[in-house]
Motif scaffolding. Structure first.
Motif, PDB file in Angstrom:
ATOM      1  N   ASN A 255       0.826  -1.198   0.000  1.00  0.00           N
ATOM      2  CA  ASN A 255       0.000   0.000   0.000  1.00  0.00           C
ATOM      3  C   ASN A 255       0.865   1.253   0.000  1.00  0.00           C
ATOM      4  O   ASN A 255       1.949   1.282   0.583  1.00  0.00           O
ATOM      5  N   TYR A 256       0.379   2.275  -0.659  1.00  0.00           N
ATOM      6  CA  TYR A 256       0.980   3.603  -0.609  1.00  0.00           C
ATOM      7  C   TYR A 256      -0.118   4.576  -0.216  1.00  0.00           C
ATOM      8  O   TYR A 256      -1.126   4.687  -0.907  1.00  0.00           O
ATOM      9  N   LEU A 257       0.045   5.205   0.957  1.00  0.00           N
ATOM     10  CA  LEU A 257      -0.978   6.112   1.485  1.00  0.00           C
ATOM     11  C   LEU A 257      -2.328   5.413   1.603  1.00  0.00           C
ATOM     12  O   LEU A 257      -3.372   5.960   1.265  1.00  0.00           O
ATOM     13  N   GLY A 258      -2.279   4.172   2.054  1.00  0.00           N
ATOM     14  CA  GLY A 258      -3.499   3.440   2.356  1.00  0.00           C
ATOM     15  C   GLY A 258      -4.171   2.760   1.182  1.00  0.00           C
ATOM     16  O   GLY A 258      -5.275   2.241   1.327  1.00  0.00           O
ATOM     17  N   ALA A 259      -3.522   2.738   0.004  1.00  0.00           N
ATOM     18  CA  ALA A 259      -4.143   2.115  -1.161  1.00  0.00           C
ATOM     19  C   ALA A 259      -3.067   1.499  -2.049  1.00  0.00           C
ATOM     20  O   ALA A 259      -1.892   1.856  -1.958  1.00  0.00           O
ATOM     21  N   LEU A 260      -3.480   0.576  -2.924  1.00  0.00           N
ATOM     22  CA  LEU A 260      -2.514  -0.082  -3.812  1.00  0.00           C
ATOM     23  C   LEU A 260      -1.933   0.877  -4.837  1.00  0.00           C
ATOM     24  O   LEU A 260      -0.839   0.654  -5.350  1.00  0.00           O
ATOM     25  N   GLY A 261      -2.659   1.927  -5.152  1.00  0.00           N
ATOM     26  CA  GLY A 261      -2.162   2.880  -6.126  1.00  0.00           C
ATOM     27  C   GLY A 261      -2.905   4.194  -6.038  1.00  0.00           C
ATOM     28  O   GLY A 261      -4.031   4.258  -5.533  1.00  0.00           O
ATOM     29  N   HIS A 262      -2.260   5.254  -6.499  1.00  0.00           N
ATOM     30  CA  HIS A 262      -2.891   6.569  -6.566  1.00  0.00           C
ATOM     31  C   HIS A 262      -2.737   7.099  -7.979  1.00  0.00           C
ATOM     32  O   HIS A 262      -1.642   7.098  -8.540  1.00  0.00           O
ATOM     33  N   MET A 263      -3.841   7.560  -8.549  1.00  0.00           N
ATOM     34  CA  MET A 263      -3.841   8.024  -9.929  1.00  0.00           C
ATOM     35  C   MET A 263      -4.310   9.477  -9.988  1.00  0.00           C
ATOM     36  O   MET A 263      -5.346   9.828  -9.429  1.00  0.00           O
ATOM     37  N   VAL A 264      -3.529  10.318 -10.659  1.00  0.00           N
ATOM     38  CA  VAL A 264      -3.897  11.708 -10.912  1.00  0.00           C
ATOM     39  C   VAL A 264      -4.021  11.895 -12.413  1.00  0.00           C
ATOM     40  O   VAL A 264      -3.132  11.503 -13.174  1.00  0.00           O
ATOM     41  N   VAL A 265      -5.127  12.484 -12.838  1.00  0.00           N
ATOM     42  CA  VAL A 265      -5.400  12.708 -14.259  1.00  0.00           C
ATOM     43  C   VAL A 265      -5.467  14.212 -14.499  1.00  0.00           C
ATOM     44  O   VAL A 265      -6.197  14.930 -13.807  1.00  0.00           O
ATOM     45  N   LEU A 266      -4.702  14.695 -15.487  1.00  0.00           N
ATOM     46  CA  LEU A 266      -4.661  16.120 -15.806  1.00  0.00           C
ATOM     47  C   LEU A 266      -4.893  16.324 -17.292  1.00  0.00           C
ATOM     48  O   LEU A 266      -4.302  15.635 -18.130  1.00  0.00           O
ATOM     49  N   SER A 267      -5.739  17.294 -17.624  1.00  0.00           N
ATOM     50  CA  SER A 267      -5.932  17.650 -19.021  1.00  0.00           C
ATOM     51  C   SER A 267      -4.706  18.386 -19.532  1.00  0.00           C
ATOM     52  O   SER A 267      -3.893  18.902 -18.765  1.00  0.00           O
ATOM     53  N   GLU A 268      -4.581  18.457 -20.843  1.00  0.00           N
ATOM     54  CA  GLU A 268      -3.384  19.035 -21.463  1.00  0.00           C
ATOM     55  C   GLU A 268      -3.135  20.462 -21.013  1.00  0.00           C
ATOM     56  O   GLU A 268      -1.983  20.881 -20.844  1.00  0.00           O
ATOM     57  N   ASP A 269      -4.209  21.236 -20.786  1.00  0.00           N
ATOM     58  CA  ASP A 269      -4.047  22.623 -20.357  1.00  0.00           C
ATOM     59  C   ASP A 269      -3.971  22.769 -18.843  1.00  0.00           C
ATOM     60  O   ASP A 269      -3.841  23.878 -18.324  1.00  0.00           O
ATOM     61  N   GLY A 270      -4.047  21.657 -18.117  1.00  0.00           N
ATOM     62  CA  GLY A 270      -3.952  21.699 -16.666  1.00  0.00           C
ATOM     63  C   GLY A 270      -5.223  22.131 -15.965  1.00  0.00           C
ATOM     64  O   GLY A 270      -5.260  22.204 -14.737  1.00  0.00           O
ATOM     65  N   ALA A 271      -6.291  22.419 -16.712  1.00  0.00           N
ATOM     66  CA  ALA A 271      -7.522  22.905 -16.100  1.00  0.00           C
ATOM     67  C   ALA A 271      -8.341  21.792 -15.461  1.00  0.00           C
ATOM     68  O   ALA A 271      -9.014  22.002 -14.456  1.00  0.00           O
ATOM     69  N   GLN A 272      -8.310  20.607 -16.039  1.00  0.00           N
ATOM     70  CA  GLN A 272      -9.055  19.478 -15.492  1.00  0.00           C
ATOM     71  C   GLN A 272      -8.130  18.650 -14.606  1.00  0.00           C
ATOM     72  O   GLN A 272      -7.088  18.177 -15.057  1.00  0.00           O
ATOM     73  N   TYR A 273      -8.493  18.506 -13.355  1.00  0.00           N
ATOM     74  CA  TYR A 273      -7.709  17.731 -12.395  1.00  0.00           C
ATOM     75  C   TYR A 273      -8.614  16.691 -11.761  1.00  0.00           C
ATOM     76  O   TYR A 273      -9.736  16.987 -11.339  1.00  0.00           O
ATOM     77  N   LEU A 274      -8.141  15.455 -11.688  1.00  0.00           N
ATOM     78  CA  LEU A 274      -8.922  14.401 -11.063  1.00  0.00           C
ATOM     79  C   LEU A 274      -7.993  13.457 -10.316  1.00  0.00           C
ATOM     80  O   LEU A 274      -7.014  12.961 -10.877  1.00  0.00           O
TER      81      LEU A 274
END
Length: 326
Positions: A255-274
């Motif tokens: 685990n890393y920070l309590g989970a098997l993985g952490h995923m960050v998704v960013l749009s090309e212009d950086g406006a969409q963050y998930l």
């Protein structure tokens, strides 16, 4: 030390641009650190559960990170995978938050250590302390990416006696960087801060991403990203990443920070963050499962962090998301 006021309004989703209506405002400064505040207040669309839902025995469950995602039964958020919480329509504490950033030295330079210092504030009552809840084992998750989205860093500022959250950092090269702070005030909803930071010193040529990149290889590891359906706007997607080492499946991920993985998704212009959270699973790999939904078409960069053999690996992918089906 320079102080810059960086407003960040309470978000209904962790993105600046959605299909819902929104209000945009931004401010900039010509001070040496060249930090630009960018924020939006999202007006999230609420699902209609019927006027008498609460009074007829029904309940409302919502995503703590995306309050506009609601349901009349338990489940997971289709955008980030977090478990829906029983809220019955509660809308947090009603306060508007902003993030104050300072840098020491005031002008960050490539190859030189800098302390990035953050202070969450209530708009209109900036001196009031804002205690933060622990989310994924930390009170604040700081994401730093280069403007071209080729560099990615995940840091965790620590609370200090000054009431601020500090983290030491060294930028590799000069140029423009985007900083995101993912945090949750106690009693409030998830917040997302965002700033643009200019770093002096030698720069490097920008990387231009165009084609899908669904496989990552580094340090003897390989990771393959896959969707259960074509990636397009509004399509609920099951996302999986399969991890191998030396050509063999990795079945003992930690685990890393309590989970098997952490995923960050960013749009090309950086406006969409998930920030996407993994699904519950009994095994330890090689597959890590996620669920998400894209709200805008275009090119996205996907960053996955996983822990194996005591080392955190950061994999990166590129995905082109098609418009919604007619």
């Amino acid at each position: 030390m320079k102080r810059i006021l960086l407003p960040v309004f309470a978000l209904a989703t962790l993105a600046w641009t959605t299909s819902c209506s929104s209000n945009d405002s931004s401010s900039s400064t010509n001070t040496p650190t060249d930090v630009t505040a960018e924020h939006q207040h999202e007006a999230g669309e609420q699902h209609d559960h019927g006027a008498g839902a609460e009074h007829s025995g029904g309940h409302i469950y919502s995503c703590p990170m995306h309050p506009e995602v609601t349901s009349d039964k338990p489940g997971n958020c289709p955008k980030c995978g977090m478990k829906l919480e029983h809220t019955d329509g509660a809308a947090g504490d009603g306060k508007t938050y902003q993030m104050n950033l300072t840098a020491s030295p005031a002008q960050p330079a490539a190859g030189q250590p800098v302390t990035l210092s953050f202070q969450p504030q209530v708009v209109g009552s900036e001196t009031t302390p804002v205690p933060l809840a622990v989310v994924h084992e930390k009170k604040m998750h700081l994401i730093i990416v280069s403007k071209d989205l080729s560099e990615f860093f995940h840091e965790h500022p620590e609370f200090k006696a000054s009431g601020r959250y500090d983290v030491p950092f060294t930028f590799k090269t000069g140029g423009t960087y985007l900083l995101y702070q993912d945090y949750q005030p106690q009693g409030g909803t998830h917040q997302l801060g965002r700033q643009t930071l200019q770093v002096s010193g030698p720069t490097r040529p920008a990387v231009k991403f165009t084609k899908d990149q669904m496989r990552w290889e580094k340090n003897g590891y390989a990771a393959d990203l896959a969707f259960d359906k074509p990636a397009q706007v509004g399509q609920p997607l099951a996302v999986s990443v399969t991890v191998n080492r030396g050509g063999k499946p990795v079945t003992d991920l930690d685990n890393y920070l309590g989970a098997l993985g952490h995923m960050v998704v960013l749009s090309e212009d950086g406006a969409q963050y998930l920030h996407v959270h993994p699904e519950d699973q009994a095994d330890k790999g090689p597959r890590i499962g996620f669920h998400t939904t894209f709200e805008k078409p275009g090119l996205y960069r996907v960053f996955l962090q996983f822990n194996h053999a005591g080392t955190i690996q950061t994999a990166d992918f590129t995905v082109n998301v098609a418009p919604a089906a007619a």
